[in-house]
Design a protein around this motif. Structure first.
Motif, PDB file in Angstrom:
ATOM      1  N   MET A   1      46.199  -7.826  51.668  1.00 44.24           N
ATOM      2  CA  MET A   1      44.754  -7.761  51.896  1.00 44.24           C
ATOM      3  C   MET A   1      44.124  -9.151  51.757  1.00 44.24           C
ATOM      4  N   THR A   2      44.548  -9.909  50.743  1.00 43.60           N
ATOM      5  CA  THR A   2      44.043 -11.272  50.570  1.00 43.60           C
ATOM      6  C   THR A   2      44.419 -12.132  51.766  1.00 43.60           C
ATOM      7  N   THR A   3      45.641 -11.967  52.250  1.00 46.31           N
ATOM      8  CA  THR A   3      46.107 -12.711  53.418  1.00 46.31           C
ATOM      9  C   THR A   3      45.265 -12.382  54.649  1.00 46.31           C
ATOM     10  N   LEU A   4      44.990 -11.110  54.873  1.00 53.66           N
ATOM     11  CA  LEU A   4      44.173 -10.709  56.019  1.00 53.66           C
ATOM     12  C   LEU A   4      42.786 -11.338  55.958  1.00 53.66           C
ATOM     13  N   LYS A   5      42.145 -11.263  54.800  1.00 51.67           N
ATOM     14  CA  LYS A   5      40.784 -11.794  54.665  1.00 51.67           C
ATOM     15  C   LYS A   5      40.745 -13.297  54.874  1.00 51.67           C
ATOM     16  N   LYS A   6      41.688 -14.019  54.261  1.00 55.40           N
ATOM     17  CA  LYS A   6      41.723 -15.483  54.416  1.00 55.40           C
ATOM     18  C   LYS A   6      41.997 -15.862  55.871  1.00 55.40           C
ATOM     19  N   SER A   7      42.867 -15.128  56.525  1.00 60.90           N
ATOM     20  CA  SER A   7      43.206 -15.432  57.913  1.00 60.90           C
ATOM     21  C   SER A   7      41.996 -15.244  58.828  1.00 60.90           C
ATOM     22  N   MET A   8      41.215 -14.219  58.597  1.00 63.48           N
ATOM     23  CA  MET A   8      40.015 -14.004  59.403  1.00 63.48           C
ATOM     24  C   MET A   8      39.037 -15.159  59.255  1.00 63.48           C
ATOM     25  N   GLU A   9      39.008 -15.754  58.064  1.00 68.25           N
ATOM     26  CA  GLU A   9      38.119 -16.903  57.832  1.00 68.25           C
ATOM     27  C   GLU A   9      38.667 -18.182  58.454  1.00 68.25           C
ATOM     28  N   GLU A  10      39.980 -18.318  58.528  1.00 67.56           N
ATOM     29  CA  GLU A  10      40.572 -19.589  58.905  1.00 67.56           C
ATOM     30  C   GLU A  10      40.992 -19.717  60.372  1.00 67.56           C
ATOM     31  N   VAL A  11      40.970 -18.642  61.118  1.00 68.06           N
ATOM     32  CA  VAL A  11      41.335 -18.767  62.534  1.00 68.06           C
ATOM     33  C   VAL A  11      40.355 -19.715  63.224  1.00 68.06           C
ATOM     34  N   GLN A  12      40.895 -20.651  63.993  1.00 73.16           N
ATOM     35  CA  GLN A  12      40.063 -21.626  64.710  1.00 73.16           C
ATOM     36  C   GLN A  12      39.826 -21.135  66.127  1.00 73.16           C
ATOM     37  N   LEU A  13      38.569 -20.981  66.468  1.00 74.35           N
ATOM     38  CA  LEU A  13      38.198 -20.500  67.799  1.00 74.35           C
ATOM     39  C   LEU A  13      37.932 -21.695  68.686  1.00 74.35           C
ATOM     40  N   GLY A  14      38.694 -21.805  69.759  1.00 73.07           N
ATOM     41  CA  GLY A  14      38.541 -22.972  70.643  1.00 73.07           C
ATOM     42  C   GLY A  14      38.024 -22.605  72.001  1.00 73.07           C
TER      43      GLY A  14
END
Length: 194
Positions: free
Chosen positions: A181-194
């Protein structure tokens, strides 16, 4: 051919990286939300490290298509090395996006995408999973990135429903739930939208 109310996602990974698992988890959670779903893999040589492809169809209406996805809305690349051997952007719809597991930025990845001019998104799934889960498990961060970029599921409901799914899958290993769950939340914050 997919209709406007259907989202199609094609996953590219290597055997053992969890692309199939991420694909099936997405289908599971979308099903919990009352959507009509398909989630299935396609294998080449069935061995660890061999390229695999997996597919998701998510729709508000019953889907009568039963084939691979040739013109996806989104492509998820779990292993950056596949860019050198697989045409990952093949058939990708113009308004879609490609999501790549890499420490590089979207701008740095664009020259490697055979002329793809659409949206490029990146996430360093390896470092996120190693930091939180203690080893390279890129499928969980890539699943989060796919949900975030595609908008196919509302993120709050997705997180609630996937936690329920994890409680069933990891009933005998509850310690895995919190880390994922922590991994999912952090990943949603860190994905870079280009």
């Amino acid at each position: 051919m997919a209709s406007n109310d259907m989202v199609e996602i094609r996953w590219h990974g290597r055997g053992g990286q969890g692309a199939k698992m991420a694909c099936l988890l997405l289908a599971d959670v979308a099903g919990l939300e009352g959507r009509f779903v398909q989630g299935f893999p396609e294998y080449g040589p069935e061995r660890m490290g061999a390229p695999i492809t997996a597919y998701n169809r998510i729709s508000e209406k019953r889907c009568t298509i039963h084939s691979n996805i040739y013109y996806p809305d989104y492509v998820v690349v779990v292993d950056e090395t596949l860019l050198d051997s697989v045409d990952v952007t093949g058939g990708l719809k113009e308004g879609g996006a490609i999501i790549i597991n890499t420490p590089s930025s979207p701008q740095e990845m664009r020259p490697r995408l055979q002329g793809w001019t659409g949206k490029v998104c990146t996430i360093d799934a390896r470092s996120i999973s190693e930091e939180i889960l203690g080893r390279n498990l890129p499928n969980t961060p890539m699943l989060a990135a796919a949900v975030k970029v595609s908008g196919v599921l509302e993120t709050g409901r997705f997180l609630t429903n996937i936690e329920e799914s994890f409680k069933h899958k990891f009933a005998d290993k509850p310690q895995l739930i919190e880390g994922n769950m922590t991994t999912l939340k952090k990943s949603m914050e860190e994905v870079q939208l280009g």
